[in-house]
Enzyme design. Structure first.
Site, PDB file in Angstrom:
ATOM      1  N   LYS A   1      27.172  32.588  15.966  1.00 55.72           N
ATOM      2  CA  LYS A   1      28.598  32.290  15.864  1.00 55.72           C
ATOM      3  C   LYS A   1      28.780  31.450  14.614  1.00 55.72           C
ATOM      4  CE  LYS A   1      31.085  31.532  19.496  1.00 55.72           C
ATOM      5  NZ  LYS A   1      31.675  32.874  19.647  1.00 55.72           N
TER       6      LYS A   1
ATOM      7  N   ASP B   1      21.800  30.054  18.392  1.00 62.10           N
ATOM      8  CA  ASP B   1      22.971  30.095  17.528  1.00 62.10           C
ATOM      9  C   ASP B   1      22.571  30.440  16.094  1.00 62.10           C
ATOM     10  OD1 ASP B   1      25.070  29.748  19.207  1.00 62.10           O
ATOM     11  OD2 ASP B   1      25.533  27.695  18.617  1.00 62.10           O
TER      12      ASP B   1
ATOM     13  N   MET C   1      33.758  22.331  10.073  1.00 59.69           N
ATOM     14  CA  MET C   1      34.397  23.643   9.936  1.00 59.69           C
ATOM     15  C   MET C   1      35.631  23.587   9.045  1.00 59.69           C
ATOM     16  SD  MET C   1      33.880  24.950  13.877  1.00 59.69           S
ATOM     17  CE  MET C   1      33.999  23.320  14.637  1.00 59.69           C
TER      18      MET C   1
END
Length: 254
Positions: free
Chosen positions: A57, A36, A169
């Site tokens: 990502k 990742d 996030m």
């Protein structure tokens, strides 16, 4: 050909010293390593015989499609290889592990899980606080501000839950997150942002909910970062204003 296996591994927040022995064994066994975006670059040295593929990502950036990553895992596993899918933090926490497990098991592929330390826990460690301090909360809620359908979580319910909120996030929409919580929480509620937790790039901001968004923007803080809100965060203030380790920067305090 006998199918191989896929190991879904959490690599933690960035400090390789936080890897478990089980994670190190998985890396040593890897034929294919799918990394990742936020995984520490030095981790590849622990997988000396693996083919390394970066499948980044990251919110707001160009990302490798999820279905493509899943097909890669299936392809190499069906070739009899050991595939290690390395995710930042904890694989089972906002890492799409559930989708990947279902996809691989439907193809008859063995899936193993290796836990890692989540960035939220590393952030709490940096602040020197207990996320479940019984004098300030009844528990902890791990939540993403970037929901699958784009509507966002039920901030009203979360604000009333008397839990410490650990928000992933959320930096791209930190103003909206703070505004939603301020509709249900006092402006003086302790709040913090920890960016790049556990790494030499770590930065910490400790303040209050009504000034959090502006202070974080002024300090130039962005993802990867964790937002923490709740009375338990108030315990970080004295430690933060007293100074930090040389590798860290304290950006502000209430």
């Amino acid at each position: 050909m006998k199918p191989g296996r896929v190991i879904l591994m959490g690599a933690g927040p960035g400090d390789l010293d936080l890897l478990t022995r089980k994670a190190v064994r998985a890396l040593l066994a890897a034929d294919v390593l799918l990394l990742d975006e936020l995984v520490c670059a030095d981790l590849v040295e622990l997988a000396p015989r693996a083919r390394v593929m970066r499948v980044g990502k990251r919110g707001g950036c160009r990302s490798t499609p999820q279905d493509f990553i899943q097909r890669l895992m299936r392809r190499y596993a069906l070739q009899g290889k050991t595939v290690v899918r390395v995710k930042g933090g904890e694989a089972l926490l906002f890492g799409r592990a559930g989708e990947e497990i279902a996809f691989l098991e439907a193809a008859g592929i063995e899936v193993e899980l290796v836990n890692g330390i989540s960035a939220g826990l590393a952030a709490a460690t940096s602040l020197g606080i207990s996320l479940t301090h019984r004098g300030h909360c009844d528990g902890v809620s791990f939540v993403t501000a970037h929901t699958h359908d784009g509507t966002g979580p039920d901030w009203a319910a979360l604000a009333k839950s008397r839990t410490t909120l650990v928000i992933y996030m959320g930096m791209q929409r930190i103003e909206a997150v703070c505004a939603a919580l301020l509709a249900h929480l006092p402006g003086g509620t302790p709040a913090a942002v920890v960016q790049w937790a556990s790494t030499p790039r770590e930065a910490r901001l400790v303040t209050r909910l009504d000034t959090l968004a502006g202070a974080a923007r002024e300090a130039g803080m962005a993802s990867p970062a964790v937002i923490l809100v709740g009375d338990a965060i108030g315990q970080a203030r004295r430690r933060s204003t007293a100074g930090a380790e040389p590798a860290q920067r304290v950006l502000g305090a209430a």
